[in-house]
Design a protein around this motif. Structure first.
Motif, short mmCIF file in Angstrom:
data_model
loop_
_atom_site.label_atom_id
_atom_site.label_comp_id
_atom_site.label_asym_id
_atom_site.label_seq_id
_atom_site.Cartn_x
_atom_site.Cartn_y
_atom_site.Cartn_z
N VAL A 136 22.54 55.27 36.11
CA VAL A 136 23.12 54.91 37.40
C VAL A 136 24.61 55.21 37.32
N PRO A 169 21.09 57.30 41.15
CA PRO A 169 21.49 56.15 41.97
C PRO A 169 22.97 55.84 41.69
N ARG A 201 23.00 44.31 40.25
CA ARG A 201 22.11 45.48 40.35
C ARG A 201 21.03 45.44 39.27
#
Length: 172
Positions: free
Chosen positions: A64, A87, A116
């Motif tokens: 990410v 992401p 997250r």
């Protein structure tokens, strides 16, 4: 595999880990930026070692972007690394906790990446990780977490990749 735990997350900063900067003896390494990938007029992108992409892809994790580059990391950096769009950890809206975090020496990303991760193991690679970030994560995240600080003048090294791979293979 049914019932298996999700892979750990890898929150990856750009400036410092992938784009070395700051005082250092001698010039920074420079890599050709393929015209197909462009550089967006940013000469710092030539400091990104394309080989890092294969190393990221080989790690047993879900990468990410955790960078102020935001979605621009997918536009400019993912192609240089040969990675698909990843992401992105969104920079949170300003709030009262920002001042509390800043006064305590915590990075703006700390709360956002714990939220997250939502209880999943994660590794965070950044050049701005502090003891305050480590303490906050330890007190607010129930799963294993590796906060891996990188020297921004050097960027990611073979030793960093080895440490990340070892931890991500068995984050318990």
């Amino acid at each position: 595999m049914p019932g298996s735990a999700p892979r750990p997350l890898l929150f990856l900063d750009v400036d410092g880990p992938l784009i070395p900067f700051g005082p250092r003896p001698g010039p920074y390494p420079a890599y050709p930026v393929d015209a197909a990938h462009g550089a967006g007029g940013n000469p710092l992108l030539a400091r990104i070692a394309p080989r890092h992409g294969a190393r990221i892809a080989a790690l047993p994790c879900e990468p990410v972007w955790a960078t102020t580059w935001g979605e621009d990391a997918n536009t400019w950096i993912s192609p240089i690394l040969g990675l698909p769009p990843l992401p992105v950890l969104d920079e949170p809206e300003p709030s009262v906790t920002d001042d509390q975090d800043a006064r305590a020496g915590r990075h703006w990303k700390t709360r956002a990446l714990v939220a997250r991760a939502a209880g999943r193991p994660f590794a965070w690679v950044d050049d701005e990780i502090t003891a305050a970030d480590r303490s906050w994560v330890a007190g607010h995240h129930c799963a294993p977490a590796l906060l891996h600080r990188v020297d921004p003048a050097i960027g990611l090294t073979d030793g960093d990749w080895t440490a990340l791979a070892r931890w991500l293979r068995d984050p318990h």
